[in-house]
Design a protein around this motif. Structure first.
Motif, PDB file in Angstrom:
ATOM      1  N   UNK A  67     -22.852  20.433  17.832  1.00 47.41           N
ATOM      2  CA  UNK A  67     -23.753  19.290  17.803  1.00 47.41           C
ATOM      3  C   UNK A  67     -24.908  19.606  16.877  1.00 47.41           C
ATOM      4  N   UNK A  68     -25.211  18.682  15.976  1.00 42.38           N
ATOM      5  CA  UNK A  68     -26.277  18.909  15.005  1.00 42.38           C
ATOM      6  C   UNK A  68     -27.647  18.952  15.663  1.00 42.38           C
ATOM      7  N   UNK A  69     -27.768  18.415  16.877  1.00 40.25           N
ATOM      8  CA  UNK A  69     -29.043  18.400  17.595  1.00 40.25           C
ATOM      9  C   UNK A  69     -28.952  19.335  18.792  1.00 40.25           C
ATOM     10  N   UNK A  70     -29.479  20.543  18.636  1.00 38.70           N
ATOM     11  CA  UNK A  70     -29.389  21.531  19.704  1.00 38.70           C
ATOM     12  C   UNK A  70     -30.220  21.138  20.922  1.00 38.70           C
ATOM     13  N   UNK A  71     -31.120  20.187  20.740  1.00 39.12           N
ATOM     14  CA  UNK A  71     -31.895  19.699  21.880  1.00 39.12           C
ATOM     15  C   UNK A  71     -31.036  18.922  22.870  1.00 39.12           C
ATOM     16  N   UNK A  72     -29.838  18.532  22.445  1.00 40.14           N
ATOM     17  CA  UNK A  72     -28.972  17.692  23.268  1.00 40.14           C
ATOM     18  C   UNK A  72     -27.755  18.455  23.795  1.00 40.14           C
ATOM     19  N   UNK A  73     -27.898  19.763  23.922  1.00 35.53           N
ATOM     20  CA  UNK A  73     -26.779  20.594  24.379  1.00 35.53           C
ATOM     21  C   UNK A  73     -27.009  21.195  25.757  1.00 35.53           C
ATOM     22  N   UNK A  74     -28.136  20.900  26.398  1.00 36.12           N
ATOM     23  CA  UNK A  74     -28.463  21.554  27.671  1.00 36.12           C
ATOM     24  C   UNK A  74     -27.435  21.240  28.759  1.00 36.12           C
ATOM     25  N   UNK A  75     -27.015  19.971  28.846  1.00 32.11           N
ATOM     26  CA  UNK A  75     -26.068  19.594  29.909  1.00 32.11           C
ATOM     27  C   UNK A  75     -24.752  20.339  29.779  1.00 32.11           C
ATOM     28  N   UNK A  76     -24.234  20.397  28.575  1.00 34.99           N
ATOM     29  CA  UNK A  76     -22.932  21.033  28.408  1.00 34.99           C
ATOM     30  C   UNK A  76     -23.032  22.537  28.653  1.00 34.99           C
ATOM     31  N   UNK A  77     -24.131  23.170  28.252  1.00 36.97           N
ATOM     32  CA  UNK A  77     -24.283  24.599  28.500  1.00 36.97           C
ATOM     33  C   UNK A  77     -24.463  24.882  29.986  1.00 36.97           C
ATOM     34  N   UNK A  78     -25.159  23.969  30.695  1.00 38.12           N
ATOM     35  CA  UNK A  78     -25.338  24.153  32.123  1.00 38.12           C
ATOM     36  C   UNK A  78     -24.056  23.980  32.907  1.00 38.12           C
ATOM     37  N   UNK A  79     -23.245  23.025  32.490  1.00 33.70           N
ATOM     38  CA  UNK A  79     -22.003  22.733  33.208  1.00 33.70           C
ATOM     39  C   UNK A  79     -20.890  23.720  32.851  1.00 33.70           C
ATOM     40  N   UNK A  80     -20.924  24.257  31.626  1.00 29.72           N
ATOM     41  CA  UNK A  80     -19.850  25.136  31.158  1.00 29.72           C
ATOM     42  C   UNK A  80     -20.446  26.450  30.655  1.00 29.72           C
ATOM     43  N   UNK A  81     -20.845  27.323  31.567  1.00 35.59           N
ATOM     44  CA  UNK A  81     -21.416  28.614  31.158  1.00 35.59           C
ATOM     45  C   UNK A  81     -20.427  29.375  30.278  1.00 35.59           C
ATOM     46  N   UNK A  82     -20.929  29.936  29.226  1.00 32.74           N
ATOM     47  CA  UNK A  82     -20.076  30.692  28.321  1.00 32.74           C
ATOM     48  C   UNK A  82     -19.515  29.889  27.177  1.00 32.74           C
ATOM     49  N   UNK A  83     -19.697  28.539  27.189  1.00 33.96           N
ATOM     50  CA  UNK A  83     -19.219  27.745  26.078  1.00 33.96           C
ATOM     51  C   UNK A  83     -19.962  28.151  24.812  1.00 33.96           C
ATOM     52  N   UNK A 192     -29.452  -5.557  12.381  1.00 36.53           N
ATOM     53  CA  UNK A 192     -30.900  -5.556  12.188  1.00 36.53           C
ATOM     54  C   UNK A 192     -31.218  -6.324  10.904  1.00 36.53           C
ATOM     55  N   UNK A 193     -32.119  -7.266  10.999  1.00 34.00           N
ATOM     56  CA  UNK A 193     -32.526  -8.023   9.812  1.00 34.00           C
ATOM     57  C   UNK A 193     -33.814  -7.491   9.190  1.00 34.00           C
ATOM     58  N   UNK A 194     -34.445  -6.506   9.847  1.00 35.67           N
ATOM     59  CA  UNK A 194     -35.709  -5.962   9.349  1.00 35.67           C
ATOM     60  C   UNK A 194     -35.457  -4.979   8.203  1.00 35.67           C
ATOM     61  N   UNK A 195     -36.396  -4.856   7.272  1.00 36.30           N
ATOM     62  CA  UNK A 195     -36.249  -3.856   6.213  1.00 36.30           C
ATOM     63  C   UNK A 195     -36.415  -2.448   6.775  1.00 36.30           C
ATOM     64  N   UNK A 196     -35.921  -1.467   6.047  1.00 35.35           N
ATOM     65  CA  UNK A 196     -36.095  -0.080   6.471  1.00 35.35           C
ATOM     66  C   UNK A 196     -37.562   0.317   6.347  1.00 35.35           C
ATOM     67  N   UNK A 197     -38.122   0.995   7.343  1.00 38.52           N
ATOM     68  CA  UNK A 197     -39.520   1.435   7.236  1.00 38.52           C
ATOM     69  C   UNK A 197     -39.736   2.340   6.031  1.00 38.52           C
ATOM     70  N   UNK A 198     -40.842   2.131   5.361  1.00 40.39           N
ATOM     71  CA  UNK A 198     -41.174   2.952   4.185  1.00 40.39           C
ATOM     72  C   UNK A 198     -42.065   4.102   4.617  1.00 40.39           C
ATOM     73  N   UNK A 199     -41.462   5.056   5.312  1.00 43.46           N
ATOM     74  CA  UNK A 199     -42.216   6.237   5.732  1.00 43.46           C
ATOM     75  C   UNK A 199     -41.245   7.408   5.835  1.00 43.46           C
ATOM     76  N   UNK A 200     -41.814   8.589   5.908  1.00 42.11           N
ATOM     77  CA  UNK A 200     -41.038   9.812   6.100  1.00 42.11           C
ATOM     78  C   UNK A 200     -41.632  10.558   7.282  1.00 42.11           C
ATOM     79  N   UNK A 201     -40.803  10.886   8.265  1.00 40.89           N
ATOM     80  CA  UNK A 201     -41.262  11.594   9.451  1.00 40.89           C
ATOM     81  C   UNK A 201     -40.734  13.019   9.455  1.00 40.89           C
ATOM     82  N   UNK A 202     -41.423  13.873  10.193  1.00 46.38           N
ATOM     83  CA  UNK A 202     -40.999  15.262  10.295  1.00 46.38           C
ATOM     84  C   UNK A 202     -39.728  15.343  11.139  1.00 46.38           C
ATOM     85  N   UNK A 203     -38.780  16.137  10.664  1.00 44.77           N
ATOM     86  CA  UNK A 203     -37.540  16.338  11.409  1.00 44.77           C
ATOM     87  C   UNK A 203     -37.839  17.163  12.657  1.00 44.77           C
ATOM     88  N   UNK A 204     -37.407  16.720  13.826  1.00 44.75           N
ATOM     89  CA  UNK A 204     -37.672  17.484  15.050  1.00 44.75           C
ATOM     90  C   UNK A 204     -37.046  18.871  15.003  1.00 44.75           C
TER      91      UNK A 204
END
Length: 441
Positions: A67-83, A192-204
């Motif tokens: 998973x490209x987002x390691x913040x979203x791996x807690x459930x799978x690591x908790x349920x499957x120790x050693x994965x 979505x009919x809105x234009x894309x926001x013209x900003x750049x945010x920091x990657x978490x």
């Protein structure tokens, strides 16, 4: 037997609970083994649901996830120790030499690239819908799966639900005669009919943004615009409401009527803007006749706030139109099919004595597990899911050209009367994320 109305989440829970599947004969898969060594591309959201459903079988061992987002791996690591946890699917596929199978449960734009790499390794694959993001990708995945003789299944779990099977049995049993037209709809609004926001945010921290973009062109991170939940709306990453729900809702239409590729498709609804899919689609297909249809059967899709016209909805009488579903109009009657609820034959007095078929449901996930073990076959292999996905994605493509009827040559994978439409039949792949047979030559 009465099947109570349910939403998609509750239906998935029901199927994950282990509906019996009558395995009778072995397919061409490998001989049965006690344990499938399985990996998941994706660790959260739909991937987490897929992981739980697949590992409900005692014959599946989850050994790795990517998973490209390691913040979203807690459930799978908790349920499957050693994965073993990877941030890059390519590294997982390179290093995990002993795998038997993998599920691909990522945003739509990555389905084809990951699935193809897994199949090139000889792995059996369970890929979420839509099978791919472009028509060419869907065609190529089906071809390679066939050539390699792999076990495949697309994640249209409702395909194995008893109400889906009942619709197919009723139509193919000829209860409403030859089907002349079908109207299908979804109230979802993945546009979505809105234009894309013209900003750049920091990657978490913990998110590999370059890996999340994958096959798509590089661009800045915009918080709340793509990841984790809004990507379905974006042209480069999702397939809008049509791609999201069309593979579910049009599955029984495609299967029961035995449809092949359409001859023509016309969009008269909302169109995409520069970055996002449109809202309120209305897309009409015409098809070659089949044994279950009249000549030139038509299928019209509606989403968002659009619905079939009054003269069509009047056919269900005083009933409230479901938020999602289909209405089949035949030469001998009408079948109203609310999504994941009992189909209704109309007019009611004509069908008062009709004995509806009572098919048993299967567990869509355990079909795949057992087919990988050499027991039985899957019901939505890529040989079926590929053409279904192609049909749906052609509808998505047509929304880019509202008011223009597109003539489709399925053998050539080409719109024959509007050359500019053909650039959307396949996509450009960013270097490093391509896969054999997919990148534009």
């Amino acid at each position: 037997m009465r099947h109570p109305a349910m939403n998609r989440r509750s239906a998935l829970k029901l199927m994950a609970g282990g509906l019996a599947f009558p395995y009778i004969s072995r397919g061409n898969a490998a001989p049965p083994s006690e344990t499938l060594r399985h990996a998941s591309c994706g660790a959260s959201g739909m991937a987490w649901a897929d992981i739980q459903s697949l590992t409900a079988s005692p014959h599946v061992k989850l050994v790795a996830v990517a998973d490209v987002d390691l913040n979203r791996t807690a459930e799978v690591k908790g349920r499957f120790p050693g994965v073993r946890v990877y941030q890059d699917y390519r590294e997982l596929l390179d290093k995990e030499k002993a795998l038997d199978s993998v599920n691909i449960s990522t945003p739509d734009h990555m389905h084809a690239a990951i699935t193809m790499r897994a199949m090139e390794r000889g792995l059996n694959v369970y890929t979420q819908k839509p099978l791919a993001q472009t028509i060419f990708e869907a065609r190529q995945l089906a071809r390679v799966a066939r050539e390699k003789g792999l076990v495949t299944q697309m994640g249209i779990q409702i395909h194995s639900h008893p109400v889906h099977k009942a619709v197919v049995a009723i139509i193919q049993g000829g209860a409403i005669g030859k089907v002349k037209e079908v109207h299908s709809w979804s109230g979802k609004k993945w546009g979505d009919t809105a234009p894309r926001p013209e900003r750049v945010d920091q990657v978490p921290a913990g998110l590999d943004w370059d890996g999340w973009l994958g096959v798509a062109a590089a661009r800045p991170f915009i918080r709340g615009w793509y990841h984790p939940g809004e990507w379905r709306k974006r042209l480069d990453f999702g397939t809008g409401t049509f791609g999201d729900m069309g593979c579910h809702i049009l599955d029984p239409v495609f299967g029961s009527l035995g449809l092949t590729a359409p001859n023509e498709v016309l969009s008269t609804g909302g169109a995409p803007n520069q970055h996002s899919w449109g809202l309120d689609s209305v897309v009409r297909y015409t098809f070659p006749a089949t044994p279950h249809t009249a000549e030139k059967p038509a299928l019209t899709w509606y989403d968002g706030d659009r619905r079939p016209p009054a003269e069509v909805t009047a056919l269900i009488g005083r009933r409230e139109l479901s938020d999602q579903g289909s209405l089949y109009i035949g030469t001998e009657g009408v079948l109203y099919s609310p999504y994941i609820d009992d189909p209704v034959l109309l007019p009611a007095d004509k069908f008062a004595g009709y004995k509806a078929p009572q098919p048993e449901g299967d567990d869509h996930y355990l079909q795949f597990v057992e087919a990988c073990r050499g027991n039985g076959k899957t019901s939505a292999p890529f040989s079926y899911a590929g053409p279904l996905t192609e049909m749906v994605l052609l509808g998505c493509l047509s929304t880019r050209f509202p008011g223009k009827a597109l003539a489709w040559d399925a053998d050539a994978l080409k719109v024959t009367n509007l050359p500019e439409a053909n650039r959307f039949v396949r996509r450009e792949y960013r270097q490093g994320y391509d896969a054999p047979g997919l990148a534009r030559s």
